[in-house]
Design a protein around this motif. Structure first.
Motif, short mmCIF file in Angstrom:
data_model
loop_
_atom_site.label_atom_id
_atom_site.label_comp_id
_atom_site.label_asym_id
_atom_site.label_seq_id
_atom_site.Cartn_x
_atom_site.Cartn_y
_atom_site.Cartn_z
N GLY A 298 39.69 35.02 40.71
CA GLY A 298 40.16 36.38 40.92
C GLY A 298 40.36 37.11 39.61
O GLY A 298 39.65 36.90 38.63
N PRO B 177 37.18 43.24 41.62
CA PRO B 177 38.46 43.13 40.92
C PRO B 177 39.64 43.34 41.86
O PRO B 177 39.53 44.01 42.88
N HIS B 178 40.77 42.75 41.50
CA HIS B 178 42.02 42.95 42.23
C HIS B 178 42.37 44.45 42.23
O HIS B 178 42.19 45.11 41.21
N THR C 212 35.49 39.89 38.64
CA THR C 212 36.34 38.81 39.11
C THR C 212 35.76 37.45 38.75
O THR C 212 34.55 37.32 38.51
#
Length: 468
Positions: free
Chosen positions: A81, A266-267, A354
């Motif tokens: 992540g 991406p988060h 990520t």
């Protein structure tokens, strides 16, 4: 170029809403003596052996009834992540995460979403006992074998599970004051769901799609255009369409909203998609309790990037007596180099913002994936599924193009249901899985999409096979 980076170990899981409280859940657990996992699934066509379970910092595998959303600020699942993006985008992703958390805690948003899922999307979807399919496999083993159930996500408005997430994120886009939505799609199912959600909420919609996917999934393209969406053709595959959609969003961060349909990137994108798809597993738990008074023994879902698999799996991650089986696109075979089996053949790297498993060569260059199912063609997979693999909590296998075609035809003839070619990969593993299971094992397969969009592909492929 995909750099092979290592991440820190942080565990992260989201809340589960109040479908079944903890006391009811504990009461519904099947006594250990009745569980049907005595026979293990052989590693029939891969060499994957789970790594030792890594230690977890703070949060164990469990389902939570709290009102908070325990997502780490870095968006990590073990070493997977994170948020590997240019600094110019970090602020926008931080704002998105803040709005996501506010939405999840907002009763008005939750009520509006629940109403839309019920009255617009058509939830809840049935948990269907595929009796003839079950008998088909039992007939091969002296009348004994698993009872197979299908989670009918193909019956959602738009024909797939994608509507669950598209509606929710389109609502967030409107809350944030965005008037235009951009997205990318492979099979067209997410593009169709997003176009419909945008039409409902009076938002502009642009869908990026690989030219080859536009050709093979043109029925969905027509529907997207009828819904008012602009469809942009991109050279390459879904990964290239995803890159172009991201660039389009970055070009106008103030007015555009990037609506990701896959549990990648991406988060907070992977966590958002998983959270909005987790309704699948929550319903499955309730429906299983109603139908046979317990839980499923085995859950099976196809894995392209991970949204439908996580949607089914996430509710049961803390139930160690429930097996989680993901099925990737085996293409022409794992030794052919023409496949989309990221978790079974990939290595860890960074891609699209990520850390996850990727299909890459020894230099870290991305390898082009292949699958007969457009929605399976992506060289990566979500970070949460990567963590479930590395921790050993979930098992991953591959079904070839031919196995998926066989499963597609089989479900049509035995149950009168057209599965998408993506969902047919999950069904395609049953030939090898079913003989290893005890009589009466409850198997739930996520029928993540309907397959009328793929009928011409199946017909033409099988016609060519007969002529050759």
């Amino acid at each position: 170029m995909a750099c092979k980076l290592q991440g820190t170990l942080i565990s992260c899981h989201s809340r589960t809403t109040k479908f079944v409280d903890q006391k009811d859940r504990a009461a519904s657990v099947v006594p250990q003596a009745l569980l049907t996992h005595q026979t293990k699934l052989p590693h029939f066509n891969i060499t994957y052996v789970p790594s030792p379970t890594p230690s977890m910092d703070k949060i164990p595998f469990q389902t939570s009834q709290t009102n908070e959303l325990p997502i780490s600020t870095s968006g990590k699942f073990g070493r997977f992540g994170g948020k590997f993006v240019p600094e110019t985008i970090v602020a926008s992703l931080t704002n998105l995460e803040a709005e996501f958390k506010k939405s999840m805690a907002d009763d008005a948003f939750q009520a509006e979403l629940a109403e839309a899922l019920r009255d617009y999307a058509g939830r809840e979807t049935p948990l269907y006992h595929a009796k003839r399919l079950s008998e088909y496999y039992k007939s091969m083993n002296n009348g004994k074998g698993p009872d197979i159930y299908l989670k009918r996500e193909d019956l959602n408005h738009g024909g797939s599970h994608k509507m669950n997430n598209a509606l929710a994120q389109a609502m967030i886009a409107k809350r944030m004051g965005c008037k235009s939505v951009v997205t990318a799609t492979g099979s067209g199912q997410h593009g169709l769901a997003t176009a419909a959600a945008c039409a409902k909420l009076a938002l502009e919609c642009t869908v990026f799609m690989a030219a080859k996917d536009i050709e093979r999934q043109y029925s969905n393209v027509r529907l997207m255009k009828l819904l008012g969406a602009q469809v942009e053709a991109v050279d390459g595959g879904f990964r290239d369409a995803a890159s172009d959609a991201f660039r389009c969003w970055v070009g106008d961060l103030e007015n555009k909203y990037h609506l990701t349909g896959s549990a990648v990137g991406p988060h907070p994108c992977p966590s958002m998609v998983r959270e909005f798809q987790s309704v699948i597993g929550k319903e499955t738990r309730m429906q299983a309790l109603e139908k046979w008074g317990g839980k499923p023994d085995v859950l099976v879902a196809c894995v392209g990037t991970g949204s439908n698999a996580l949607g089914l799996f996430h509710e049961f991650v803390g139930d160690e007596d429930v097996r989680l089986i993901g099925v990737e696109g085996g293409g022409l075979g794992l030794d052919s180099g023409k496949h989309s089996s990221t978790l079974t053949k990939g290595e860890v790297g960074v891609y699209h913002g990520t850390i996850s498993y990727l299909l890459q060569d020894e230099h870290g260059q991305i390898i082009h994936p292949h699958s007969i199912a457009a929605g399976m063609e992506y060289p990566g997979v979500g970070p949460e599924l990567s963590f479930l693999k590395e921790s050993g909590r979930a098992e991953f296998f591959a079904a070839t193009d031919e196995e998926a075609l066989d499963a597609y035809e089989n479900l049509c003839k035995l149950e009168g249901i057209f599965p998408s070619l993506e969902a047919a990969h999950a069904l395609g593993i049953l030939d090898k899985l079913a003989p290893t299971l005890c009589d009466g094992t409850k198997v739930v397969v996520n029928c993540s999409g309907r397959g009328d969009k793929d009928a011409a592909i199946v017909f033409n492929r099988r016609l060519l096979d007969k002529q050759s």
